[in-house]
Design an enzyme around this catalytic site. Structure first.
Site, PDB file in Angstrom:
ATOM      1  N   GLY A  44       0.838  -1.202   0.000  1.00 55.93           N
ATOM      2  CA  GLY A  44       0.000   0.000   0.000  1.00 55.93           C
ATOM      3  C   GLY A  44       0.863   1.238   0.000  1.00 55.93           C
ATOM      4  O   GLY A  44       2.008   1.205   0.467  1.00 55.93           O
ATOM      5  N   GLN A  49       2.859   9.900   1.496  1.00 56.83           N
ATOM      6  CA  GLN A  49       4.173   9.249   1.443  1.00 56.83           C
ATOM      7  C   GLN A  49       4.987   9.646   0.210  1.00 56.83           C
ATOM      8  O   GLN A  49       6.157   9.310   0.116  1.00 56.83           O
ATOM      9  CB  GLN A  49       4.008   7.722   1.483  1.00 56.83           C
ATOM     10  CG  GLN A  49       3.436   7.233   2.804  1.00 56.83           C
ATOM     11  CD  GLN A  49       3.343   5.731   2.815  1.00 56.83           C
ATOM     12  OE1 GLN A  49       2.388   5.161   2.300  1.00 56.83           O
ATOM     13  NE2 GLN A  49       4.343   5.069   3.387  1.00 56.83           N
ATOM     14  N   CYS A  95       6.102  -0.214   7.239  1.00 57.83           N
ATOM     15  CA  CYS A  95       5.664   0.946   6.473  1.00 57.83           C
ATOM     16  C   CYS A  95       6.857   1.458   5.669  1.00 57.83           C
ATOM     17  O   CYS A  95       7.964   1.554   6.205  1.00 57.83           O
ATOM     18  CB  CYS A  95       5.165   2.026   7.435  1.00 57.83           C
ATOM     19  SG  CYS A  95       4.627   3.527   6.608  1.00 57.83           S
ATOM     20  N   LEU A  96       6.631   1.785   4.418  1.00 57.85           N
ATOM     21  CA  LEU A  96       7.729   2.245   3.561  1.00 57.85           C
ATOM     22  C   LEU A  96       8.366   3.530   4.094  1.00 57.85           C
ATOM     23  O   LEU A  96       9.530   3.803   3.820  1.00 57.85           O
ATOM     24  CB  LEU A  96       7.236   2.458   2.125  1.00 57.85           C
ATOM     25  CG  LEU A  96       6.749   1.199   1.406  1.00 57.85           C
ATOM     26  CD1 LEU A  96       6.216   1.545   0.016  1.00 57.85           C
ATOM     27  CD2 LEU A  96       7.856   0.148   1.296  1.00 57.85           C
ATOM     28  N   HIS A 137      -4.346   0.779   7.723  1.00 55.91           N
ATOM     29  CA  HIS A 137      -2.984   1.349   7.767  1.00 55.91           C
ATOM     30  C   HIS A 137      -2.864   2.543   6.818  1.00 55.91           C
ATOM     31  O   HIS A 137      -2.366   3.596   7.195  1.00 55.91           O
ATOM     32  CB  HIS A 137      -1.974   0.244   7.396  1.00 55.91           C
ATOM     33  CG  HIS A 137      -0.554   0.708   7.345  1.00 55.91           C
ATOM     34  ND1 HIS A 137       0.428   0.232   8.192  1.00 55.91           N
ATOM     35  CD2 HIS A 137       0.067   1.614   6.536  1.00 55.91           C
ATOM     36  CE1 HIS A 137       1.567   0.840   7.916  1.00 55.91           C
ATOM     37  NE2 HIS A 137       1.390   1.666   6.911  1.00 55.91           N
ATOM     38  N   GLU A 138      -3.364   2.379   5.595  1.00 56.34           N
ATOM     39  CA  GLU A 138      -3.259   3.468   4.613  1.00 56.34           C
ATOM     40  C   GLU A 138      -4.175   4.630   4.975  1.00 56.34           C
ATOM     41  O   GLU A 138      -3.830   5.789   4.788  1.00 56.34           O
ATOM     42  CB  GLU A 138      -3.579   2.955   3.205  1.00 56.34           C
ATOM     43  CG  GLU A 138      -2.637   1.862   2.695  1.00 56.34           C
ATOM     44  CD  GLU A 138      -1.175   2.208   2.833  1.00 56.34           C
ATOM     45  OE1 GLU A 138      -0.814   3.396   2.655  1.00 56.34           O
ATOM     46  OE2 GLU A 138      -0.367   1.309   3.146  1.00 56.34           O
ATOM     47  N   HIS A 141      -2.648   6.973   7.273  1.00 60.24           N
ATOM     48  CA  HIS A 141      -1.718   7.926   6.628  1.00 60.24           C
ATOM     49  C   HIS A 141      -2.431   9.216   6.216  1.00 60.24           C
ATOM     50  O   HIS A 141      -1.879  10.300   6.397  1.00 60.24           O
ATOM     51  CB  HIS A 141      -1.083   7.308   5.382  1.00 60.24           C
ATOM     52  CG  HIS A 141       0.127   6.466   5.662  1.00 60.24           C
ATOM     53  ND1 HIS A 141       1.254   6.961   6.266  1.00 60.24           N
ATOM     54  CD2 HIS A 141       0.387   5.161   5.411  1.00 60.24           C
ATOM     55  CE1 HIS A 141       2.155   5.989   6.372  1.00 60.24           C
ATOM     56  NE2 HIS A 141       1.659   4.887   5.869  1.00 60.24           N
TER      57      HIS A 141
END
Ligand code: NI
Length: 184
Positions: A44, A49, A95-96, A137-138, A141
């Site tokens: 994701g 991000q 997470c990236l 999770h997304e 963000h």
């Protein structure tokens, strides 16, 4: 086009993102976000991000071995979680924007969400299990939240060293990171 991924410490990750103006042509942005996410082996990726405070995220599990996530590919524009239910369950997340950190996070088991896709078609759908988790999770963000916010103060404190490494630009990742512009 592959964007650098915004690393922990950049204020854009802590902002409440703005709705995307309805009718905006998202073709190129979405294609670039998917390319960026695939390049980083992510499942994701949310617009903050890549430095955009917009309520948009993409999900694609096709690169995983998980049979629930594998067929799950969806663009979420201006999503609204309507309802969450079910006992919270734990699962290790990463997470990236937080390279090198993986921690168990508890989240509710299912949700109902309304969203647009990249062609401005509107949907209302229910998701559970890992699909719900990726969405949660997304969605965090675009609300300015990160998965580490769900950890206990003790577990969060144990991560201080790793978080400071990211803040100092010392974290390692197989993709390009963009460190906080606030840092001089
Ligand atoms: Ni993330």
């Amino acid at each position: 086009m592959i964007y650098p991924i915004v690393a922990y410490g950049d204020p854009v990750l802590r902002k409440m993102a703005r709705p995307v103006e309805k009718g905006t042509d998202l073709t190129e942005l979405v294609a670039n976000m998917l390319e960026t996410m695939h390049n980083a082996d992510g499942v994701g990726l949310a617009a903050p991000q890549i430095g955009l405070d917009l309520r948009l995220f993409v999900v694609d599990g096709s690169g995983t071995e998980d049979e629930v996530l594998k067929p799950f590919k969806q663009v979420f524009v201006n999503p609204q979680i309507l309802d969450q239910a079910g006992d919270p369950w734990g699962y290790e997340e990463g997470c990236l924007s937080l390279p090198g950190i993986r921690e168990e996070v508890k989240r509710q088991a299912k949700l109902r969400i309304r969203f647009f896709d990249e062609h401005w078609q509107e949907y209302e759908a229910e998701f559970d299990g890992l699909r719900a988790r990726v969405i949660q999770h997304e969605y965090d963000h675009i609300e300015g939240k990160l998965f580490i916010d769900h950890l206990s103060p003790l577990r969060r404190r144990l991560l201080n060293g790793k978080l400071n490494d990211i803040l100092k630009g010392k974290a390692k990742a197989d993709y390009r990171l963009r460190y906080s512009s606030a840092k001089r």
